[in-house]
Motif scaffolding. Structure first.
Motif, PDB file in Angstrom:
ATOM      1  N   LYS A 119      69.888 -78.909  -9.895  1.00 36.35           N
ATOM      2  CA  LYS A 119      69.303 -78.791 -11.265  1.00 36.35           C
ATOM      3  C   LYS A 119      68.213 -77.811 -11.321  1.00 36.35           C
ATOM      4  O   LYS A 119      67.854 -77.568 -12.354  1.00 36.35           O
ATOM      5  N   LYS A 120      67.420 -77.346 -10.119  1.00 35.32           N
ATOM      6  CA  LYS A 120      66.615 -76.558 -10.219  1.00 35.32           C
ATOM      7  C   LYS A 120      67.137 -75.086 -10.398  1.00 35.32           C
ATOM      8  O   LYS A 120      68.108 -74.785  -9.627  1.00 35.32           O
ATOM      9  N   ALA A 121      66.501 -74.239 -10.914  1.00 37.65           N
ATOM     10  CA  ALA A 121      66.745 -72.696 -11.058  1.00 37.65           C
ATOM     11  C   ALA A 121      66.386 -72.320  -9.453  1.00 37.65           C
ATOM     12  O   ALA A 121      65.096 -72.482  -8.920  1.00 37.65           O
ATOM     13  N   ILE A 122      67.014 -71.187  -8.981  1.00 40.53           N
ATOM     14  CA  ILE A 122      66.833 -70.593  -7.651  1.00 40.53           C
ATOM     15  C   ILE A 122      66.791 -69.193  -7.710  1.00 40.53           C
ATOM     16  O   ILE A 122      67.967 -68.810  -8.243  1.00 40.53           O
ATOM     17  N   ASP A 123      65.715 -68.438  -7.715  1.00 43.18           N
ATOM     18  CA  ASP A 123      65.843 -66.871  -7.964  1.00 43.18           C
ATOM     19  C   ASP A 123      66.213 -66.385  -6.834  1.00 43.18           C
ATOM     20  O   ASP A 123      65.871 -66.713  -5.587  1.00 43.18           O
ATOM     21  N   ILE A 124      67.221 -65.352  -6.838  1.00 39.86           N
ATOM     22  CA  ILE A 124      67.317 -64.292  -5.689  1.00 39.86           C
ATOM     23  C   ILE A 124      66.547 -63.194  -5.893  1.00 39.86           C
ATOM     24  O   ILE A 124      66.427 -62.686  -6.704  1.00 39.86           O
ATOM     25  N   THR A 125      65.693 -62.739  -4.656  1.00 39.90           N
ATOM     26  CA  THR A 125      65.105 -61.403  -4.823  1.00 39.90           C
ATOM     27  C   THR A 125      65.456 -60.818  -3.299  1.00 39.90           C
ATOM     28  O   THR A 125      66.625 -61.093  -2.768  1.00 39.90           O
ATOM     29  N   ALA A 126      64.652 -60.033  -2.898  1.00 39.24           N
ATOM     30  CA  ALA A 126      64.972 -59.266  -1.594  1.00 39.24           C
ATOM     31  C   ALA A 126      63.638 -59.624  -0.760  1.00 39.24           C
ATOM     32  O   ALA A 126      62.623 -60.058  -1.205  1.00 39.24           O
ATOM     33  N   ASP A 127      63.731 -59.028   0.449  1.00 45.64           N
ATOM     34  CA  ASP A 127      62.468 -59.310   1.234  1.00 45.64           C
ATOM     35  C   ASP A 127      61.382 -58.453   1.026  1.00 45.64           C
ATOM     36  O   ASP A 127      61.493 -57.377   0.327  1.00 45.64           O
ATOM     37  N   PRO A 128      60.330 -59.222   0.667  1.00 42.62           N
ATOM     38  CA  PRO A 128      59.007 -58.536   0.188  1.00 42.62           C
ATOM     39  C   PRO A 128      58.691 -57.128   0.993  1.00 42.62           C
ATOM     40  O   PRO A 128      57.899 -56.233   0.335  1.00 42.62           O
ATOM     41  N   ALA A 129      59.079 -57.048   2.303  1.00 42.33           N
ATOM     42  CA  ALA A 129      58.655 -55.764   2.871  1.00 42.33           C
ATOM     43  C   ALA A 129      59.188 -54.530   2.309  1.00 42.33           C
ATOM     44  O   ALA A 129      58.709 -53.657   2.696  1.00 42.33           O
ATOM     45  N   PHE A 130      60.387 -54.581   1.568  1.00 39.38           N
ATOM     46  CA  PHE A 130      60.915 -53.603   0.943  1.00 39.38           C
ATOM     47  C   PHE A 130      59.969 -52.679   0.170  1.00 39.38           C
ATOM     48  O   PHE A 130      60.050 -51.587  -0.232  1.00 39.38           O
ATOM     49  N   THR A 131      58.760 -53.410  -0.374  1.00 40.11           N
ATOM     50  CA  THR A 131      57.667 -52.822  -1.409  1.00 40.11           C
ATOM     51  C   THR A 131      56.641 -52.001  -0.645  1.00 40.11           C
ATOM     52  O   THR A 131      55.909 -51.526  -1.072  1.00 40.11           O
ATOM     53  N   LEU A 132      56.695 -52.372   1.043  1.00 39.45           N
ATOM     54  CA  LEU A 132      55.650 -51.724   1.615  1.00 39.45           C
ATOM     55  C   LEU A 132      55.868 -50.159   1.689  1.00 39.45           C
ATOM     56  O   LEU A 132      56.852 -49.575   1.820  1.00 39.45           O
ATOM     57  N   LYS A 133      54.876 -49.384   1.686  1.00 38.81           N
ATOM     58  CA  LYS A 133      54.722 -47.911   1.889  1.00 38.81           C
ATOM     59  C   LYS A 133      54.301 -47.637   3.326  1.00 38.81           C
ATOM     60  O   LYS A 133      53.216 -48.401   3.789  1.00 38.81           O
ATOM     61  N   PRO A 134      55.007 -46.872   4.141  1.00 36.88           N
ATOM     62  CA  PRO A 134      54.753 -46.589   5.363  1.00 36.88           C
ATOM     63  C   PRO A 134      53.384 -45.785   5.678  1.00 36.88           C
ATOM     64  O   PRO A 134      52.950 -45.050   4.630  1.00 36.88           O
ATOM     65  N   ALA A 135      52.775 -45.759   6.693  1.00 38.08           N
ATOM     66  CA  ALA A 135      51.797 -45.241   6.949  1.00 38.08           C
ATOM     67  C   ALA A 135      52.296 -43.545   6.715  1.00 38.08           C
ATOM     68  O   ALA A 135      53.081 -43.382   7.058  1.00 38.08           O
ATOM     69  N   ALA A 136      50.993 -42.710   6.521  1.00 38.95           N
ATOM     70  CA  ALA A 136      51.426 -41.092   6.400  1.00 38.95           C
ATOM     71  C   ALA A 136      52.264 -40.710   7.751  1.00 38.95           C
ATOM     72  O   ALA A 136      52.026 -41.209   8.753  1.00 38.95           O
ATOM     73  N   PRO A 137      53.208 -39.924   7.603  1.00 40.56           N
ATOM     74  CA  PRO A 137      54.010 -39.000   8.541  1.00 40.56           C
ATOM     75  C   PRO A 137      53.136 -38.685   9.728  1.00 40.56           C
ATOM     76  O   PRO A 137      53.646 -38.954  10.828  1.00 40.56           O
ATOM     77  N   GLU A 138      51.897 -38.269   9.468  1.00 38.93           N
ATOM     78  CA  GLU A 138      51.076 -37.767  10.696  1.00 38.93           C
ATOM     79  C   GLU A 138      50.660 -38.695  11.236  1.00 38.93           C
ATOM     80  O   GLU A 138      50.429 -38.781  12.508  1.00 38.93           O
ATOM     81  N   GLN A 139      50.452 -39.958  10.753  1.00 40.53           N
ATOM     82  CA  GLN A 139      50.002 -41.186  11.685  1.00 40.53           C
ATOM     83  C   GLN A 139      51.008 -41.544  12.738  1.00 40.53           C
ATOM     84  O   GLN A 139      51.028 -41.810  13.987  1.00 40.53           O
ATOM     85  N   GLY A 140      52.506 -41.487  12.072  1.00 43.32           N
ATOM     86  CA  GLY A 140      53.549 -41.821  12.901  1.00 43.32           C
ATOM     87  C   GLY A 140      53.952 -40.757  13.961  1.00 43.32           C
ATOM     88  O   GLY A 140      54.254 -41.071  15.500  1.00 43.32           O
ATOM     89  N   ALA A 141      53.541 -39.419  13.679  1.00 43.82           N
ATOM     90  CA  ALA A 141      53.602 -38.430  14.789  1.00 43.82           C
ATOM     91  C   ALA A 141      52.554 -38.801  15.688  1.00 43.82           C
ATOM     92  O   ALA A 141      52.786 -38.359  17.220  1.00 43.82           O
ATOM     93  N   GLU A 142      51.318 -39.052  15.315  1.00 42.97           N
ATOM     94  CA  GLU A 142      50.137 -39.078  16.327  1.00 42.97           C
ATOM     95  C   GLU A 142      50.422 -40.266  17.288  1.00 42.97           C
ATOM     96  O   GLU A 142      50.265 -40.301  18.413  1.00 42.97           O
ATOM     97  N   ILE A 143      50.924 -41.337  16.631  1.00 45.42           N
ATOM     98  CA  ILE A 143      51.469 -42.630  17.616  1.00 45.42           C
ATOM     99  C   ILE A 143      52.324 -42.200  18.546  1.00 45.42           C
ATOM    100  O   ILE A 143      52.205 -42.541  19.875  1.00 45.42           O
TER     101      ILE A 143
END
Length: 369
Positions: free
Chosen positions: A155-179
């Motif tokens: 009887k209760k509504a159940i919303d379907i979304t996606a994983d919240p991590a999809f909204t995260l923005k990665p660190a700058a490419p330079e940070q990935g390269a430095e790592i």
């Protein structure tokens, strides 16, 4: 001021769960300065410092009770919180928090959860009873909604979304390269980097380690690639990676440092392909447009891959080496086409999360005036 308590598997150095928390807090903070957020964490000092929120010890009933008494909203953060495969104790912990929040008069929210499996009949009954009292239910996939309906929540509504991590923005490419350079890998030397993200398997059969080691040797030789193991859960994933690396005949590298989800996403952006067992390794790859292949150990992996019109290339409980190599070769040959489709699908996933958040925050009356 609206006081909000957020509960989940936080403070355990699991990049997937931390990504969920980071995404949720970022979205809440966009609403303005009238929110006071408290996170239940295994390491409250670290959580408070990293996210700029209040945090209390999740195992301290006194601290949890006090935080709830001072709040209006309780959010059960995303992830696979409601399942009894890992342990009954974990399931009861989260159900207890939900029940306590409801008894104290808080608005209770199940936020973008992956639900199940819950195998015990008594556990299914208790879960149904608790969730039927919730004010808002949302899940991250169709399978979780179907599972809740099978529990008897009709009887209760159940919303379907996606994983919240999809909204995260990665660190700058330079940070990935430095790592990568810090870890001994020059991303600009021309040879492709293939990432492998493994997790321990609790089954008695450990043959999967030998199969994955042989598969890693194959792609190292055939694809002329450098193999990089990426632990998402710092302790147990790192040890499991080392076990497989010892069985390999070719050289491979292990990401040794401690990195937050955005930094890991930036690193994954430099990969030509990611082979993942951890769900959020696949989500991170999708979010940055890196082709990926999933090895399943849990229905949530199958569900995620299905949303991208994929299936697993193998299963952790008994992978077949020949079948695994055939599917890996196919993924490798089609990775450029996959990249375009993945980017578009990930964009839609992020839009779904953003729309879900708008609707939820409006319902909770915490939208900016």
């Amino acid at each position: 001021m609206s006081n909000i308590v957020i509960a989940g598997y936080y403070g355990f150095s699991n990049a997937g769960d931390e990504a969920i928390l980071c995404a949720l807090i970022e979205e809440l903070k966009k609403l303005g300065g009238n929110l006071n957020i408290t996170v239940l964490s295994a390491r409250p000092d670290k959580t408070a410092s990293e996210y700029g929120v209040n945090s209390v010890k999740r195992s301290s009933l006194v601290q949890v009770f006090r935080a709830m008494r001072q709040s209006r909203i309780f959010i059960s953060g995303g992830g696979s919180l409601l399942q009894d495969v890992t342990s009954w104790r974990s399931l009861y912990y989260y159900l207890f928090l939900m029940t306590l929040a409801k008894k104290l008069g808080l608005i209770t929210v199940l936020y973008a959860n992956g639900v199940g499996p819950i195998n015990s009949p008594i556990n299914r009954y208790i879960t149904k009873a608790v969730l039927e009292q919730h004010d808002f239910l949302s899940v991250r996939d169709e399978e979780s909604k179907s599972f809740l309906r099978k529990l008897g929540i009709l009887k209760k509504a159940i919303d379907i979304t996606a994983d919240p991590a999809f909204t995260l923005k990665p660190a700058a490419p330079e940070q990935g390269a430095e790592i990568l350079k810090t870890e001994g890998i020059n991303p600009e030397d021309g040879s492709p980097i293939i990432g492998i993200c493994i997790r321990p398997w609790k089954g008695e059969n450990k043959d999967y380690r030998h199969v994955l080691a042989k598969a890693a040797d194959f792609i190292s030789r055939e694809f002329k690639a450098r193999i990089l193991f990426l632990p998402l859960h710092e302790g147990e994933d790192r040890q499991e990676s080392l076990e497989i690396m010892r069985l390999m005949e070719t050289d491979s590298l292990l990401l040794k440092g401690s990195y937050n989800p955005k930094e890991l996403m930036s690193v994954i952006g430099y990969l030509e392909l990611l082979i993942g067992v951890r769900l959020h390794s696949l989500i991170f790859a999708a979010a940055v447009g890196t082709p990926f292949a999933g090895i399943s150990y849990d229905p949530k992996i199958d569900s995620f891959l299905k949303s991208f019109n994929m299936g697993p290339i193998g299963r952790l409980e008994g992978p077949d080496l020949n079948d695994l190599l055939i599917k890996l070769d196919d993924v490798w040959r089609n990775r450029d086409n996959m990249r375009r489709k993945i980017k578009e699908k990930a964009r839609k996933m992020a839009e779904r999360v953003n729309e879900h958040n708008r609707q939820l925050f409006k319902l909770l009356n915490i939208m900016p005036s």
